[in-house]
Design a protein around this motif. Structure first.
Motif, mmCIF file in Angstrom:
data_model
loop_
_atom_site.group_PDB
_atom_site.id
_atom_site.type_symbol
_atom_site.label_atom_id
_atom_site.label_comp_id
_atom_site.label_asym_id
_atom_site.label_seq_id
_atom_site.Cartn_x
_atom_site.Cartn_y
_atom_site.Cartn_z
ATOM 1 N N LEU A 182 41.379 105.886 -52.962
ATOM 2 C CA LEU A 182 41.491 107.077 -53.802
ATOM 3 C C LEU A 182 40.481 107.036 -54.954
ATOM 4 O O LEU A 182 39.863 108.050 -55.283
ATOM 5 C CB LEU A 182 42.911 107.222 -54.339
ATOM 6 C CG LEU A 182 43.969 107.657 -53.331
ATOM 7 C CD1 LEU A 182 45.355 107.579 -53.950
ATOM 8 C CD2 LEU A 182 43.681 109.055 -52.822
ATOM 9 N N ALA A 183 40.295 105.870 -55.554
ATOM 10 C CA ALA A 183 39.315 105.730 -56.633
ATOM 11 C C ALA A 183 37.899 105.971 -56.110
ATOM 12 O O ALA A 183 37.106 106.673 -56.758
ATOM 13 C CB ALA A 183 39.417 104.348 -57.266
ATOM 14 N N ALA A 184 37.584 105.410 -54.952
ATOM 15 C CA ALA A 184 36.254 105.605 -54.376
ATOM 16 C C ALA A 184 36.022 107.072 -54.036
ATOM 17 O O ALA A 184 34.940 107.614 -54.287
ATOM 18 C CB ALA A 184 36.089 104.739 -53.125
ATOM 19 N N THR A 185 37.038 107.732 -53.500
ATOM 20 C CA THR A 185 36.901 109.144 -53.159
ATOM 21 C C THR A 185 36.684 109.983 -54.413
ATOM 22 O O THR A 185 35.829 110.870 -54.436
ATOM 23 C CB THR A 185 38.145 109.639 -52.397
ATOM 24 O OG1 THR A 185 38.309 108.847 -51.220
ATOM 25 C CG2 THR A 185 38.012 111.091 -52.015
ATOM 26 N N SER A 225 36.674 104.564 -41.958
ATOM 27 C CA SER A 225 36.524 103.139 -41.650
ATOM 28 C C SER A 225 37.688 102.325 -42.200
ATOM 29 O O SER A 225 37.652 101.099 -42.156
ATOM 30 C CB SER A 225 35.212 102.614 -42.241
ATOM 31 O OG SER A 225 35.273 102.636 -43.650
ATOM 32 N N LEU A 226 38.706 102.999 -42.711
ATOM 33 C CA LEU A 226 39.881 102.361 -43.311
ATOM 34 C C LEU A 226 39.492 101.432 -44.456
ATOM 35 O O LEU A 226 40.095 100.396 -44.666
ATOM 36 C CB LEU A 226 40.697 101.609 -42.255
ATOM 37 C CG LEU A 226 41.248 102.472 -41.127
ATOM 38 C CD1 LEU A 226 41.929 101.607 -40.086
ATOM 39 C CD2 LEU A 226 42.182 103.528 -41.658
ATOM 40 N N GLY A 227 38.460 101.814 -45.179
ATOM 41 C CA GLY A 227 38.050 101.062 -46.355
ATOM 42 C C GLY A 227 37.056 99.956 -46.092
ATOM 43 O O GLY A 227 36.575 99.334 -47.033
ATOM 44 N N MET A 228 36.728 99.685 -44.839
ATOM 45 C CA MET A 228 35.811 98.580 -44.557
ATOM 46 C C MET A 228 34.367 98.921 -44.901
ATOM 47 O O MET A 228 33.567 98.029 -45.123
ATOM 48 C CB MET A 228 35.926 98.157 -43.099
ATOM 49 C CG MET A 228 37.217 97.420 -42.825
ATOM 50 S SD MET A 228 37.229 96.551 -41.272
ATOM 51 C CE MET A 228 37.642 97.863 -40.158
ATOM 52 N N LEU A 229 34.024 100.207 -44.948
ATOM 53 C CA LEU A 229 32.658 100.608 -45.279
ATOM 54 C C LEU A 229 32.601 101.375 -46.599
ATOM 55 O O LEU A 229 31.684 102.159 -46.828
ATOM 56 C CB LEU A 229 32.082 101.472 -44.150
ATOM 57 C CG LEU A 229 31.923 100.786 -42.802
ATOM 58 C CD1 LEU A 229 31.415 101.770 -41.765
ATOM 59 C CD2 LEU A 229 30.993 99.597 -42.915
ATOM 60 N N LEU A 246 49.267 94.747 -50.886
ATOM 61 C CA LEU A 246 47.923 94.864 -50.339
ATOM 62 C C LEU A 246 47.646 96.287 -49.854
ATOM 63 O O LEU A 246 46.568 96.838 -50.088
ATOM 64 C CB LEU A 246 47.737 93.864 -49.197
ATOM 65 C CG LEU A 246 46.339 93.692 -48.656
ATOM 66 C CD1 LEU A 246 45.397 93.198 -49.741
ATOM 67 C CD2 LEU A 246 46.351 92.730 -47.483
ATOM 68 N N GLY A 247 48.617 96.886 -49.212
ATOM 69 C CA GLY A 247 48.471 98.275 -48.771
ATOM 70 C C GLY A 247 48.315 99.229 -49.942
ATOM 71 O O GLY A 247 47.509 100.169 -49.893
ATOM 72 N N LEU A 248 49.064 98.994 -51.000
ATOM 73 C CA LEU A 248 48.962 99.828 -52.193
ATOM 74 C C LEU A 248 47.592 99.666 -52.857
ATOM 75 O O LEU A 248 46.981 100.652 -53.285
ATOM 76 C CB LEU A 248 50.081 99.484 -53.178
ATOM 77 C CG LEU A 248 50.147 100.328 -54.442
ATOM 78 C CD1 LEU A 248 50.431 101.780 -54.100
ATOM 79 C CD2 LEU A 248 51.211 99.777 -55.373
ATOM 80 N N VAL A 249 47.094 98.437 -52.912
ATOM 81 C CA VAL A 249 45.766 98.182 -53.482
ATOM 82 C C VAL A 249 44.703 98.890 -52.655
ATOM 83 O O VAL A 249 43.777 99.509 -53.198
ATOM 84 C CB VAL A 249 45.487 96.663 -53.572
ATOM 85 C CG1 VAL A 249 44.024 96.374 -53.832
ATOM 86 C CG2 VAL A 249 46.357 96.044 -54.638
ATOM 87 N N MET A 250 44.811 98.834 -51.337
ATOM 88 C CA MET A 250 43.841 99.504 -50.473
ATOM 89 C C MET A 250 43.877 101.013 -50.678
ATOM 90 O O MET A 250 42.826 101.664 -50.774
ATOM 91 C CB MET A 250 44.100 99.155 -49.011
ATOM 92 C CG MET A 250 43.743 97.747 -48.639
ATOM 93 S SD MET A 250 44.088 97.362 -46.916
ATOM 94 C CE MET A 250 42.922 98.417 -46.093
ATOM 95 N N LEU A 251 45.054 101.586 -50.755
ATOM 96 C CA LEU A 251 45.195 103.020 -50.946
ATOM 97 C C LEU A 251 44.620 103.463 -52.286
ATOM 98 O O LEU A 251 43.868 104.439 -52.370
ATOM 99 C CB LEU A 251 46.668 103.424 -50.837
ATOM 100 C CG LEU A 251 46.964 104.914 -50.923
ATOM 101 C CD1 LEU A 251 46.343 105.639 -49.744
ATOM 102 C CD2 LEU A 251 48.456 105.146 -50.958
ATOM 103 N N LEU A 252 44.941 102.734 -53.351
ATOM 104 C CA LEU A 252 44.419 103.085 -54.672
ATOM 105 C C LEU A 252 42.900 102.918 -54.744
ATOM 106 O O LEU A 252 42.213 103.716 -55.387
ATOM 107 C CB LEU A 252 45.102 102.243 -55.751
ATOM 108 C CG LEU A 252 46.572 102.568 -56.009
ATOM 109 C CD1 LEU A 252 47.167 101.586 -57.011
ATOM 110 C CD2 LEU A 252 46.733 103.992 -56.483
#
Length: 135
Positions: free
Chosen positions: A91-94, A30-34, A82-88
């Motif tokens: 990764l943290a959620a995973t 979901s590209l982080g939306m969910l 913003l892209g770096l924050v989303m990626l990190l």
């Protein structure tokens, strides 16, 4: 208070590797939306304060980062941050979903005796009171 802690510790949410991977794929697909959905599931099922805290953290993430996608221009340094924050965050959620959020399955021997059961008297070896310091 001890009863409350005992009740919270008895609540377990076991998951195999397949379920953990499926929740992680949901977050990435979901590209982080969910990304908040698995944490809501865990918080409702187990009800610990730490689970609700993780859920709240990812809801705050969604409420701050997603509007930023529309407000930050594509050619600015803000979009890279913003892209770096989303990626990190993904990764943290995973990492949390794979290794920290769900409880490990109990072995069959422990499950038969009951989780948290005291070992039998034959296996407990105790010295005199305060041993070795009580001499």
């Amino acid at each position: 208070m001890a009863e409350r802690l005992g009740v919270e510790m008895d609540k377990r949410l076991e998951a195999g590797w397949f379920q953990r991977i499926v929740w992680s794929v949901l977050a990435w697909g979901s590209l982080g939306m969910l990304v908040w959905v698995p944490f809501l599931y865990v918080a409702i099922r187990r009800g610990r304060g730490s689970d609700w805290g993780a859920f709240a953290a990812f809801v705050v993430y969604e409420c701050t980062v997603m509007p930023g996608l529309f407000l930050v221009p594509d050619d600015s340094d803000g979009s890279a941050v913003l892209g770096l924050v989303m990626l990190l965050s993904l990764l943290a959620a995973t990492g949390m979903l794979l290794f920290a959020v769900f409880d490990r399955r109990t072995p069959q021997a422990m499950a038969a005796a009951g989780y948290g059961a005291a070992p039998s008297a034959a296996t407990v070896q105790q010295g005199p009171y305060g041993y070795p310091y009580g001499r």
